[in-house]
Write an enzyme that holds these catalytic residues in place. Structure first.
Site, PDB file in Angstrom:
ATOM      1  N   ALA A 230       1.306   4.329  -2.121  1.00 42.51           N
ATOM      2  CA  ALA A 230       1.268   5.788  -2.147  1.00 42.51           C
ATOM      3  C   ALA A 230       1.098   6.565  -0.832  1.00 42.51           C
ATOM      4  O   ALA A 230       0.565   6.039   0.172  1.00 42.51           O
ATOM      5  CB  ALA A 230       0.330   6.014  -3.266  1.00 42.51           C
ATOM      6  N   PRO A 231       2.002   7.800  -0.796  1.00 43.28           N
ATOM      7  CA  PRO A 231       2.666   8.525  -1.998  1.00 43.28           C
ATOM      8  C   PRO A 231       4.019   8.304  -1.869  1.00 43.28           C
ATOM      9  O   PRO A 231       4.718   8.615  -2.824  1.00 43.28           O
ATOM     10  CB  PRO A 231       2.361  10.101  -1.439  1.00 43.28           C
ATOM     11  N   GLY A 232       4.270   7.094  -1.166  1.00 42.83           N
ATOM     12  CA  GLY A 232       5.662   6.682  -1.478  1.00 42.83           C
ATOM     13  C   GLY A 232       6.850   7.071  -0.620  1.00 42.83           C
ATOM     14  O   GLY A 232       7.923   6.767  -0.673  1.00 42.83           O
ATOM     15  N   GLY A 233       6.496   7.455   0.651  1.00 42.41           N
ATOM     16  CA  GLY A 233       7.529   7.938   1.761  1.00 42.41           C
ATOM     17  C   GLY A 233       8.432   6.819   2.055  1.00 42.41           C
ATOM     18  O   GLY A 233       9.625   6.883   2.080  1.00 42.41           O
TER      19      GLY A 233
ATOM     20  N   ASP B 249       1.558  -1.118   4.633  1.00 44.98           N
ATOM     21  CA  ASP B 249       1.213   0.179   5.427  1.00 44.98           C
ATOM     22  C   ASP B 249      -0.090   0.397   5.238  1.00 44.98           C
ATOM     23  O   ASP B 249      -0.536   1.094   4.563  1.00 44.98           O
ATOM     24  CB  ASP B 249       2.438   1.174   4.991  1.00 44.98           C
TER      25      ASP B 249
ATOM     26  N   CYS C   7       1.067  -1.142  -0.062  1.00 43.85           N
ATOM     27  CA  CYS C   7      -0.037  -0.112  -0.082  1.00 43.85           C
ATOM     28  C   CYS C   7       1.068   1.247   0.058  1.00 43.85           C
ATOM     29  O   CYS C   7       1.188   1.947   1.018  1.00 43.85           O
ATOM     30  CB  CYS C   7      -0.868   0.123   1.301  1.00 43.85           C
TER      31      CYS C   7
ATOM     32  N   ASP D 201      -0.371   0.558  -5.317  1.00 44.71           N
ATOM     33  CA  ASP D 201      -1.528   1.360  -4.733  1.00 44.71           C
ATOM     34  C   ASP D 201      -2.752   1.165  -5.708  1.00 44.71           C
ATOM     35  O   ASP D 201      -2.648   1.203  -6.794  1.00 44.71           O
ATOM     36  CB  ASP D 201      -0.794   2.542  -4.416  1.00 44.71           C
TER      37      ASP D 201
ATOM     38  N   CYS E 270      -0.834   3.968  10.920  1.00 45.51           N
ATOM     39  CA  CYS E 270      -0.962   5.313  11.425  1.00 45.51           C
ATOM     40  C   CYS E 270      -2.024   5.496  12.468  1.00 45.51           C
ATOM     41  O   CYS E 270      -2.507   6.678  12.584  1.00 45.51           O
ATOM     42  CB  CYS E 270      -0.432   6.646  10.952  1.00 45.51           C
TER      43      CYS E 270
END
Ligand SMILES: C[S@@+](CC[C@H](N)C(=O)[O-])C[C@H]1O[C@@H](n2cnc3c(N)ncnc32)[C@H](O)[C@@H]1O
Length: 425
Positions: free
Chosen positions: A245-248, A308, A243, A266, A361
Site C-alpha cells: 500500500a498504497p500501490g504505486g 518495499d 508491503c 499490506d 525510501c
C-alpha cells in the site's frame, strides 16, 4: 488570516501533539495554508531560532498558538509572493481572532523587526548545527557519518520543494506524450534515470494531467519507478508485492507486465483501499490481501518478490517534512529489527532461482546495506545480483549489496535497492 488559523491548527497537531502532517489537514484547508505548513516544517529549526532571538523571553506553552503564528508569519514574509506587510497585517488580525488581542502588538513588533533585520537573521553568526542543517542533531549526525561528502547536498535537498513526477506507460512514446502535453500547454522535462519519468514544471491537480484518468499516466517519483524495471518481470510469473500500500509499485508492475499473477499484501487495511482504487484507475487486477506478512500463508512460492519495507522515510523528507519532528533516533533500531524480520519472512516465500528486490525510501545504511549484508551472511542460499551490469543502468551509489540513490534538489527522491536471488541449498 484564514490561512494562518489553518496553519496554526495543523502545525499545532504536528509540532505539539506529534501527529502526522497528512492527518492534520482538513478538506477546508486552502492550498496557501498547505504551502505555509510544508514551508514552515521544512525550515522549522531555522525559523524557531529566529523567533527565539526576536522575543525578549520565550512564550509559555499556553501561547504555543502565538509562537506558531510567528513562525508562519516569518515564513510568509520570506516566501509568499505578496508584499511583506500583507503577511504582517494578516498575522496581527489572526492574533485577534485567537482571542489574544494582547498579542497583536507583539506579533506586529516581532514581524516588523524581522523585516527590518532580515539580513542579520539570514546570515547568523555561530548558528547551531540544528539551525544550519534544519534537522534534529541525531539525524544530521547519522547522515554526516553515512554520507560525509554528500551531507550538505542532502540537507539542501530536504529543504527544497519536491517536483511532481509522472510515470508514463511503456506503450506511450516520449514523442506522443510530449505532443499531448504541448497541446495542453503543460511544460516539463523527461527524467535521466528512468525512460518514462516526466517532471512537470509546476505541480497541477491530477485531473488536469492528460491520460491520468485512463491510467496511462500516474504520479510516482522517478527513483521509485526503478523497482518494476529491476524485478525483470516476465509473463506467467507469480509475483508478490509484500508491503504494497498504497500501490504505486503494484500498479507499475502490472502495467509493465500485465501477464504476471500478482498478490499485493499490506497489514494496514485503510491504506489497502488505496491499492483497490489505484488498480481500478489503471484497469488492472491483483489479489489484494490485508495481512501482516508474518501471518500470510502463501498457496504457492513466488518467482519475484518486491519487499518495499517500512522505513524512516529519510529519502523523502522534502515531501514529508513532518518527519524531521516526528521521527526519533530510537526508531531506527526498531525499524531495522522489523526490516530484518520482514526480509527473512519474504525470503521463505521465494522459489529457488527467484529474485527478491529489497527497497526502502531511507538513506540510512542501518536500514539498507546493513540489513541486506547481515541477511546474506546468515543465508548462504542468498546471492547478490549486480544491479548495474544486469540492467545496463548506471545510477546511484554502489554499496556492497545494492544501490543508494540520495535525494536531489530538482529530481528524484532518496531510495535504496538490493536484488537477491535464491540459490539451491
Ligand atoms: C514503504 S510503504 C510501501 C509503499 C508501496 N510499496 C508503494 O509503492 O506504494 C510500506 C508499507 O508496509 C506496510 N507494512 C508494514 N509492516 C508490514 C507487515 N508486517 N506486513 C505487511 N505490510 C506491512 C505498511 O502498512 C506500509 O503500507
Amino acid at each position: 488570516m484564514q490561512t494562518y488559523s489553518s496553519s496554526i491548527r495543523v502545525l499545532n497537531g504536528v509540532v505539539f501533539e506529534g501527529k502526522s502532517l497528512d492527518s492534520c489537514f482538513s478538506n477546508s484547508d486552502s492550498a496557501l495554508a498547505k504551502q505555509v505548513c510544508y514551508g514552515v516544517l521544512r525550515d522549522y529549526y531555522r525559523l524557531r531560532s529566529i523567533v527565539a532571538q526576536l522575543l525578549k523571553k520565550p512564550l509559555p506553552a499556553k501561547h504555543n498558538d502565538i509562537f506558531l503564528l510567528l513562525i508562519s508569519g516569518i515564513y510568509s514574509v520570506d516566501a509568499l509572493r505578496r508584499p511583506a506587510y500583507t503577511s504582517v497585517n494578516a498575522a496581527v488580525q489572526c492574533a485577534a481572532t485567537l482571542n489574544k488581542s494582547w498579542a497583536k502588538g507583539l506579533v506586529n513588533g516581532v514581524l516588523r523587526n524581522y523585516i527590518r533585520k532580515t539580513e542579520k537573521f539570514n546570515a547568523p553568526v555561530g548558528a547551531t548545527p540544528e539551525v544550519e542543517t534544519n534537522l534534529p542533531n541525531w539525524l544530521s549526525d547519522r547522515i554526516s557519518i553515512a554520507w560525509p561528502t554528500q551531507a550538505l547536498e542532502i540537507f539542501a535537498a530536504y529543504n527544497s520543494e519536491p517536483p511532481m513526477t509522472l510515470r508514463i506507460n511503456d506503450d506511450i512514446s516520449r514523442e506522443d506524450f510530449s505532443k499531448k502535453l504541448s497541446e495542453n500547454q503543460i511544460e516539463g522535462h523527461w527524467g535521466a534515470l528512468y525512460e518514462q519519468a516526466f517532471y512537470l514544471s509546476k505541480p497541477m491537480p491530477v485531473e488536469e494531467i492528460p491520460d491520468f484518468e485512463t491510467g496511462q499516466a500516474s504520479v510516482q517519483d522517478e527513483s521509485s519507478q526503478m523497482a518494476a524495471l529491476l524485478l525483470d518481470l516476465a509473463p506467467g510469473q507469480n509475483v508478490l508485492d509484500a508491503c504494497a500500500a498504497p500501490g504505486g509499485k503494484t500498479c507499475h508492475m502490472l502495467q509493465a507486465c500485465p501477464e504476471i499473477k500478482l498478490t499485493a499484501i499490506d497489514k494496514d487495511a485503510a491504506r489497502l483501499h488505496r491499492i483497490d482504487s489505484n488498480l481500478q484507475r489503471i484497469g488492472a487486477t491483483a489479489t489484494v490481501v490485508a495481512s501482516d506478512l508474518e501471518d500470510y500463508r502463501a498457496p504457492d512460492l513466488f518467482d519475484r518478490i518486491l519487499l518495499d519495507a517500512p522505513c524512516s522515510a529519510t529519502g523523502i523528507i522534502r515531501r514529508h517534512p513532518d518527519i524531521k519532528l516526528l521521527r526519533r533516533d530510537t526508531d531506527i533500531v526498531k525499524l531495522a529489527q522489523t526490516q530484518s524480520k520482514l526480509l527473512a519472512t519474504a525470503w521463505d516465500l521465494l522459489k529457488v532461482g527467484g529474485k527478491l528486490l529489497y527497497s526502502t525510501c531511507s538513506i540510512l545504511p542501518e536500514e539498507n546495506e546493513n540489513i541486506v549484508s547481515d541477511f546474506c551472511m546468515n543465508h548462504p542460499n542468498a546471492a547478490v545480483l549486480d544491479l548495474a551490469s544486469e540492467h545496463d543502468v548506471n545510477w546511484g551509489l554502489r554499496t556492497p549489496t545494492g544501490r543508494q540513490l540520495l535525494p536531489t534538489t530538482d529530481a528524484y527522491d532518496g531510495f535504496f535497492y538490493a536484488l537477491l536471488t535464491k540459490k539451491a541449498q
